[in-house]
Structure formats: structure tokens, C-alpha cells
Design an enzyme around this catalytic site. Structure first.
Site, PDB file in Angstrom:
ATOM      1  N   GLU A  29      17.062  64.793  76.626  1.00  0.00           N
ATOM      2  CA  GLU A  29      17.409  66.075  77.242  1.00  0.00           C
ATOM      3  C   GLU A  29      18.379  66.852  76.349  1.00  0.00           C
ATOM      4  OE1 GLU A  29      18.955  64.861  80.998  1.00  0.00           O
ATOM      5  OE2 GLU A  29      17.122  63.790  81.535  1.00  0.00           O
ATOM      6  N   GLU A  60      14.450  60.818  83.178  1.00  0.00           N
ATOM      7  CA  GLU A  60      14.871  59.638  82.418  1.00  0.00           C
ATOM      8  C   GLU A  60      13.784  58.569  82.406  1.00  0.00           C
ATOM      9  OE1 GLU A  60      18.232  62.106  83.183  1.00  0.00           O
ATOM     10  OE2 GLU A  60      16.813  61.216  84.621  1.00  0.00           O
ATOM     11  N   GLN A  82      21.435  61.328  78.602  1.00  0.00           N
ATOM     12  CA  GLN A  82      22.549  62.245  78.393  1.00  0.00           C
ATOM     13  C   GLN A  82      23.901  61.658  78.801  1.00  0.00           C
ATOM     14  OE1 GLN A  82      22.799  66.335  80.390  1.00  0.00           O
ATOM     15  NE2 GLN A  82      21.903  66.790  78.389  1.00  0.00           N
ATOM     16  N   PHE A  83      23.935  60.930  79.900  1.00  0.00           N
ATOM     17  CA  PHE A  83      25.095  60.144  80.326  1.00  0.00           C
ATOM     18  C   PHE A  83      24.565  58.809  80.841  1.00  0.00           C
ATOM     19  CE2 PHE A  83      26.659  64.451  80.583  1.00  0.00           C
ATOM     20  CZ  PHE A  83      27.979  64.362  80.160  1.00  0.00           C
ATOM     21  N   ALA A  84      25.324  57.744  80.622  1.00  0.00           N
ATOM     22  CA  ALA A  84      24.878  56.430  81.098  1.00  0.00           C
ATOM     23  C   ALA A  84      24.641  56.449  82.601  1.00  0.00           C
ATOM     24  CB  ALA A  84      25.911  55.366  80.738  1.00  0.00           C
ATOM     25  N   ASP A  85      25.352  57.293  83.330  1.00  0.00           N
ATOM     26  CA  ASP A  85      25.180  57.414  84.770  1.00  0.00           C
ATOM     27  C   ASP A  85      23.782  57.873  85.158  1.00  0.00           C
ATOM     28  OD1 ASP A  85      27.783  58.210  83.593  1.00  0.00           O
ATOM     29  OD2 ASP A  85      28.512  58.069  85.647  1.00  0.00           O
ATOM     30  N   TYR A  86      23.065  58.501  84.223  1.00  0.00           N
ATOM     31  CA  TYR A  86      21.750  59.054  84.513  1.00  0.00           C
ATOM     32  C   TYR A  86      20.626  58.049  84.282  1.00  0.00           C
ATOM     33  CZ  TYR A  86      24.021  63.685  84.146  1.00  0.00           C
ATOM     34  OH  TYR A  86      24.822  64.767  84.293  1.00  0.00           O
ATOM     35  N   PRO A  89      17.199  56.138  87.149  1.00  0.00           N
ATOM     36  CA  PRO A  89      15.757  56.346  87.321  1.00  0.00           C
ATOM     37  C   PRO A  89      14.923  55.634  86.259  1.00  0.00           C
ATOM     38  CG  PRO A  89      16.944  58.414  87.591  1.00  0.00           C
ATOM     39  CD  PRO A  89      17.923  57.422  87.064  1.00  0.00           C
ATOM     40  N   HIS A 129      29.490  61.059  85.691  1.00  0.00           N
ATOM     41  CA  HIS A 129      29.506  61.199  84.237  1.00  0.00           C
ATOM     42  C   HIS A 129      30.481  60.220  83.582  1.00  0.00           C
ATOM     43  CE1 HIS A 129      28.248  65.120  85.869  1.00  0.00           C
ATOM     44  NE2 HIS A 129      27.534  65.261  84.759  1.00  0.00           N
TER      45      HIS A 129
END
Length: 338
Positions: A29, A60, A82-86, A89, A129
């Protein structure tokens, strides 16, 4: 050798890998035209074209799923979440497909895939984030997990990860991207109070996965840590005056167990330090390994210094982080224990 931030070192590593091997592709992304939310891929699309560095939809699972297919058929994708939190999925694709591909195909297919993810807190990003999910990957057979602590390691380990024949989770501590917080304070005066520019080779070099680094030699106690907490550990040792040895794991899996055991057998005491939450964190595995292999060398119980067992507390971000004060208190406590 050049002076680089971690962002610049990662970009240099990607550039070197793409220049050496036309099968290396980079996407995610905002990775292409914009150059990434943290600018790690800035300029790569202009240099290598839209077929090798490109933007992906906000999916993701789609990013990782397509990358697994590319890897199985001969490409070497290096994708960015983009962030490990994402990554949640995509977690099913990572665990059920990427990690198992070599085994379920009896070696007919491999998955030379790197998944880059900014990890941890320190940018006032809030709950979505700022997470540190490394334990979710170290639990999975078939994955390798890397966490660099400085620009030199970031480039060398990233190139090694891209050249590896199996899937690698590459976690980048975002608090170290542009130069970290002042390591001697529990909270910053400004978000970026000084630059941590490292000497990094310009061209190709690869650091072996699974080899820890001793950042400070000592005889009184061993601190086992990785990523951002390496800097916290060094600051705490300097402030406390206790002669601690600081081990930077660099790679969580494969783990350099020999380096840990040699140090603990020498010092007789061990503190495990990480930013992630305490319960079921990777520190629990490290503690168990030290207990199993060094029981008769220990002069005190193994201690853990970690984040809280709470959802990421935005309002208390700098209290959540283990800082030099908490690590220093643990150092003094373990030195008094028998």
C-alpha cells in the site's frame, strides 16, 4: 561506508537486491508512486519501473496471497504491510500458506518471500499503529522472524532475508526509523530527539540470519533483548553502573541460543527485555530456554521486563514502554537476589 538512518538503510538494501536480481519485486500500500508511508521505498519505482515496484489495493490478504503465488513460481517478492497492526487479515495466508508451502509440497515449491512490517510504538500512533506482534510469528513453524536494532543490521539482514529461500517476517522498529528517542529517558522531549546515523556499506552485504550480536560485554548479568529495547538496555546499564552484558538477538527465529547460554553461564543472572506485552510474549520462550539449559548456573531467577498486559495505551504510551528506569530497577533487584 555511508552514514544512514534506518529508513535509508532499508531503502539501500531494497535497491541493492533489486539491482542484483530482476526477480525481486517490491509492492504494498502506497509503496510505489508515493514511496511508502515512511519513505522506505522512495525512488524505487522511478528507478525500476512499475512492474517491479508498485502499489497494491488496501487488502493485506491480497498482498500476501499474491506474493506467495509469485514466490512459488520463481519471483522473490518483498512486500510491505504498512503497519504490523494491519497484518491480521493476512495472517491466515502467512500461517496456512507461506509457512507450510515447502513442507506440504515435499520440497517441490519454496516460498522466498519477505514481509516487511513497521512494528512497535513511539510515534504516538495509538492502538492500531503501535503493536509488537512478533510472538504471533515465532510460534509458527516455517517462518523466520527478524528484528534489526540499527541501520547496519537493517540493511544486511534485509538483503539476507530477500536472498533466503523461505518466508521471512522482517519487523522494523519504527521508533528507530529516523533516529530514536533519547535512550536515557523514559519519555522524549520531542519525538525525534537525536539522529542514530549508522555506518552502512553502500553495496551488497548480507548478515547471517540466526546470529546474535553482543552490544556490550559484561560479567554481572545478561540482558537478552532486540529492536528498540537494545538502546534502552544500553542506557539503563550506563545509568545504573552495573556490569551487564547486552545481547541483541537480531533474529528471533532462527535463534542464536548458543550466544545466550554462553553469556548466562558466564554471568549467572539473566533479564529478558522486550516492548511487547508480558503474557505469552517471546520473552517467555527465552526465559524457558535459559531455565532449561542454565539452571545450575543461575544465581537468581530469570526476570522479564516488558510492556503491560493491556491493549496498547495511547494516553500512557511512554509509561507502557520499558524504559531505563524500569530496566535499572530490575538490574538492581536481580543483583540483590539469591
Amino acid at each position: 561506508m555511508a552514514r544512514m538512518t534506518m529508513i535509508e538503510a532499508i531503502r539501500s538494501g531494497l535497491d541493492v537486491a533489486m539491482g542484483r536480481d530482476e526477480n525481486v519485486v517490491v509492492y504494498g500500500e502506497d509503496v510505489g508512486f508515493f514511496g511508502g508511508v515512511f519513505r522506505c521505498t522512495h525512488g524505487l519505482q522511478q528507478k525500476y519501473g512499475v512492474n517491479r515496484c508498485f502499489d497494491a489495493p488496501i487488502s493485506e490478504a491480497g498482498i500476501v496471497g499474491t506474493a506467495i503465488g509469485m514466490a512459488a513460481y520463481g519471483l522473490r517478492p518483498c512486500v510491505e504491510i504498512q503497519f504490523a497492526d494491519y497484518m491480521y487479515p493476512a495472517y491466515d495466508q502467512i500461517v496456512s500458506e507461506a509457512a507450510r508451502l515447502r513442507y506440504r509440497s515435499a520440497g517441490d515449491f519454496t516460498c522466498p518471500l519477505v514481509i516487511r512490517m513497521p512494528t512497535g510504538g513511539g510515534i504516538f500512533g495509538g492502538q492500531t499503529h503501535s503493536q509488537s506482534p512478533e510472538a504471533l510469528f515465532t510460534h509458527v513453524s516455517g517462518l523466520k522472524t527478524v528484528v534489526p536494532s540499527n541501520p547496519y543490521d537493517a540493511k544486511g539482514l534485509l538483503i539476507a532475508a530477500i536472498e533466503d529461500p523461505d518466508p521471512v517476517i522482517f519487523l522494523e522498529p519504527k521508533r528507530l526509523y529516523n533516529g530514536p528517542f533519547d535512550g536515557h529517558h523514559d519519555r522524549p522531549v520531542t519525538p525525534w530527539s537525536k539522529h542514530d546515523l549508522g555506518e552502512v556499506p553502500d553495496g551488497h552485504f548480507a548478515l547471517p540470519l540466526g546470529k546474535a550480536a553482543i552490544r556490550r560485554e559484561g560479567a554481572a548479568v545478561t540482558i537478552v533483548t532486540y529492536g528498540t529495547m537494545v538502546h534502552v538496555a544500553l542506557a539503563a546499564v550506563e545509568e545504573s553502573g552495573i556490569d551487564a552484558e547486552v545481547i541483541d538477538l537480531r533474529t528471533l527465529l532462527p535463534l542464536d541460543l548458543d550466544a545466550i547460554l554462553a553469556s548466562v553461564q558466564k554471568t549467572g543472572r539473566c533479564i529478558v527485555l522486550h516492548e511487547a506485552t508480558l503474557t505469552s510474549g517471546f520473552g517467555a520462550e527465552l526465559t524457558a530456554l535459559v531455565q532449561e539449559h542454565c539452571f545450575y548456573h543461575l544465581e537468581a531467577p530469570v526476570m522479564r521486563v516488558t510492556g503491560w498486559d493491556t491493549p496498547y495505551p495511547h494516553a500512557q504510551e511512554w509509561d507502557y514502554f520499558p524504559g531505563p528506569a524500569r530496566v535499572g530497577a530490575a538490574l538492581r533487584q536481580i543483583m540483590e537476589s539469591r
